[in-house]
Design an enzyme around this catalytic site. Structure first.
Site, mmCIF file in Angstrom:
data_model
loop_
_atom_site.group_PDB
_atom_site.id
_atom_site.type_symbol
_atom_site.label_atom_id
_atom_site.label_comp_id
_atom_site.label_asym_id
_atom_site.label_seq_id
_atom_site.Cartn_x
_atom_site.Cartn_y
_atom_site.Cartn_z
ATOM 1 N N LYS A 170 -9.698 -4.416 13.710
ATOM 2 C CA LYS A 170 -9.303 -2.886 13.819
ATOM 3 C C LYS A 170 -9.118 -2.181 14.820
ATOM 4 O O LYS A 170 -9.489 -0.946 14.697
ATOM 5 C CB LYS A 170 -8.698 -2.398 12.129
ATOM 6 C CG LYS A 170 -7.382 -1.764 12.404
ATOM 7 C CD LYS A 170 -7.618 -1.767 10.624
ATOM 8 C CE LYS A 170 -6.524 -0.882 10.423
ATOM 9 N NZ LYS A 170 -6.340 -0.090 9.124
ATOM 10 N N ARG B 1 1.972 4.680 8.856
ATOM 11 C CA ARG B 1 1.710 6.022 7.581
ATOM 12 C C ARG B 1 3.412 7.140 6.956
ATOM 13 O O ARG B 1 2.856 7.882 6.580
ATOM 14 C CB ARG B 1 0.651 7.105 8.903
ATOM 15 C CG ARG B 1 -0.595 5.993 9.097
ATOM 16 C CD ARG B 1 -1.023 6.702 9.693
ATOM 17 N NE ARG B 1 -2.497 6.076 10.209
ATOM 18 C CZ ARG B 1 -3.384 6.196 11.281
ATOM 19 N NH1 ARG B 1 -3.528 7.250 11.954
ATOM 20 N NH2 ARG B 1 -4.177 5.376 11.642
ATOM 21 N N LYS C 276 -9.279 8.448 13.162
ATOM 22 C CA LYS C 276 -9.194 7.509 12.169
ATOM 23 C C LYS C 276 -10.574 6.416 13.589
ATOM 24 O O LYS C 276 -11.303 5.380 13.426
ATOM 25 C CB LYS C 276 -9.284 6.155 11.749
ATOM 26 C CG LYS C 276 -7.644 7.144 10.549
ATOM 27 C CD LYS C 276 -7.228 5.652 10.477
ATOM 28 C CE LYS C 276 -6.070 6.437 8.787
ATOM 29 N NZ LYS C 276 -6.256 5.262 7.892
ATOM 30 N N GLU D 40 -17.763 -7.480 15.098
ATOM 31 C CA GLU D 40 -16.822 -7.076 14.342
ATOM 32 C C GLU D 40 -16.209 -8.282 13.298
ATOM 33 O O GLU D 40 -16.995 -8.422 11.890
ATOM 34 C CB GLU D 40 -16.035 -6.411 14.628
ATOM 35 C CG GLU D 40 -16.265 -4.438 14.160
ATOM 36 C CD GLU D 40 -16.580 -4.013 12.998
ATOM 37 O OE1 GLU D 40 -16.849 -4.757 12.368
ATOM 38 O OE2 GLU D 40 -16.458 -3.550 13.440
ATOM 39 N N LYS E 248 -5.736 -6.703 14.913
ATOM 40 C CA LYS E 248 -4.597 -5.719 14.332
ATOM 41 C C LYS E 248 -4.536 -4.866 15.046
ATOM 42 O O LYS E 248 -5.457 -4.164 15.285
ATOM 43 C CB LYS E 248 -4.864 -5.780 12.875
ATOM 44 C CG LYS E 248 -3.463 -4.002 12.698
ATOM 45 C CD LYS E 248 -4.205 -3.298 11.466
ATOM 46 C CE LYS E 248 -3.386 -2.511 10.642
ATOM 47 N NZ LYS E 248 -3.618 -1.558 9.455
ATOM 48 N N SER F 182 3.315 -1.737 12.186
ATOM 49 C CA SER F 182 5.101 -0.590 11.987
ATOM 50 C C SER F 182 5.644 -0.513 13.453
ATOM 51 O O SER F 182 5.944 -0.420 13.787
ATOM 52 C CB SER F 182 4.173 -0.186 11.149
ATOM 53 O OG SER F 182 3.336 0.631 11.421
ATOM 54 N N TYR G 216 7.308 -7.379 9.990
ATOM 55 C CA TYR G 216 7.993 -6.933 9.642
ATOM 56 C C TYR G 216 8.748 -7.418 9.910
ATOM 57 O O TYR G 216 10.392 -7.500 9.537
ATOM 58 C CB TYR G 216 8.015 -5.648 10.039
ATOM 59 C CG TYR G 216 6.483 -4.535 9.215
ATOM 60 C CD1 TYR G 216 6.613 -4.073 7.879
ATOM 61 C CD2 TYR G 216 5.837 -4.269 10.098
ATOM 62 C CE1 TYR G 216 5.543 -3.443 7.529
ATOM 63 C CE2 TYR G 216 4.433 -3.792 9.840
ATOM 64 C CZ TYR G 216 4.746 -3.304 8.360
ATOM 65 O OH TYR G 216 3.560 -3.029 8.427
#
Ligand code: PBG
Length: 323
Positions: free
Chosen positions: A194, A204, A216, A232, A247, A273, A312
């Protein structure tokens, strides 16, 4: 000329017959933003045509999706500011409307595959995915909270847990807690790779979950790195993840491709998004054609190696392209 590749493109039927990449409806995952209350359907400004829904609307939405053949749903909660605290304790509160919704959805539609989000950010007064103290994220202390949240979600009936927090060691930690509590069949879809991406902005907005300080970048990855992606993914694979996720999706197709070639478990990509918003705003301004752009976008993710796609646009794809 002996080799004329255009011969294999000369008609719709020939092109269809030799097309290498087809999306099956079972491979699409439909995201749902759940809000507390009744009779609420509020449009997300930065995601035109996408809504936060109260449970009554969510149940209708799921019924419609099932009719189209969509079976997989990923559910995210919008939490009132007054319920947030530094330890995200509402995430495992027995009266949590998100947990109740999971139970209701699974009771009404046992055939659904319900994926939850495991991370502190929607419930955290700091908006971070881990415990935030003096400018630092406390990795190991966060695991305990993720464990409680996961158990609560598994008890509510979630089929697959989606840790999206990017803390180190959390897949093994969650696997052990689940196994100890007899949730051996609850799966883990790890947000393994990610990136710290600008494309999460509209999400968000939808959940009002942006970090209140800092960013982040100490837990989400640097967009320029790919060796770290393999690391990872390997760690999560070794810790028992059932699915590995990349992602966002579109800017990271090379990463999807590498994971597909290195790991023998399903690879999921999250068409996030901001990627939806990019398409939608261009479409609203007549810059591109929605049907063509959506079809191309999702097919390219699958071609890169995604076994499953969270988008989406899943419902739109099902409505327009699944025969
Ligand atoms: C929560 C979470 C995020 C997304 C999924 N789970 C936001 C974030 O990490 O800031 C983003 C999804 C999207 O943008 O569609 N940890």
């Amino acid at each position: 000329m002996i080799r004329r590749p255009r011969r294999n493109r000369k008609s719709d039927s020939i092109r269809d017959a030799i097309s290498e990449t087809k999306i099956h409806i079972e491979e699409l995952i439909h995201p749902i933003f759940l809000t507390d209350g009744k009779n609420i359907k509020s449009e997300i400004k930065s995601m035109p045509d996408y809504f936060r829904l109260s449970l009554d609307f969510v149940l209708k939405e799921i019924e419609e999706c099932l009719k189209l053949g969509l079976t997989h749903f990923i559910l995210f909660p919008e939490i009132e500011e007054s319920k947030k605290d530094i330890l995200a304790s509402y995430s495992y509160n027995q009266n949590n409307f998100y947990l109740k919704a999971i139970k209701d959805i699974k009771t009404k539609f046992p055939e659904t595959v319900l994926i939850t989000d495991v991370a502190m950010d929607p419930y955290s007064s700091d908006g971070h995915d881990g415990i935030y103290e003096n400018g630092k994220i406390l990795n190991d202390e966060t695991l305990g909270i993720l464990g409680k949240m996961s158990l609560a979600q598994a008890e509510a009936g979630a089929d697959i847990l989606g840790p999206s927090d990017m803390m180190d060691g959390r897949v093994l930690y969650l696997r052990e807690i689940l196994d100890k509590n007899n949730f051996k069949d609850t799966s883990i879809m790890s947000y393994s790779v990610k990136y710290a991406s600008s494309f999460y902005g509209p999400f968000r907005d939808a959940l009002n979950s942006a970090p209140k300080f800092g960013n982040k970048k100490t837990y989400q990855m640097n967009p320029g790195n790919s060796k770290e992606a393999i690391l990872e993914a390997k760690i999560d694979f070794d810790e028992g993840a059932d699915y590995l996720m990349v992602k966002p999706a579109l800017h990271y197709l090379d990463i999807i491709y590498q994971l597909k070639n290195n790991f023998q478990i399903p690879i999921v990509c999250y068409h996030v998004s901001g990627e939806y918003a990019m398409l939608k705003f261009a479409i609203k301004n007549n810059a591109i054609d929605e049907k063509k752009a959506v079809e191309e976008t999702l097919v390219c993710m699958k071609r890169a190696g995604a076994d499953l796609i969270i988008s989406y646009y899943s419902k739109f794809y099902a409505e327009n392209f699944i025969k």
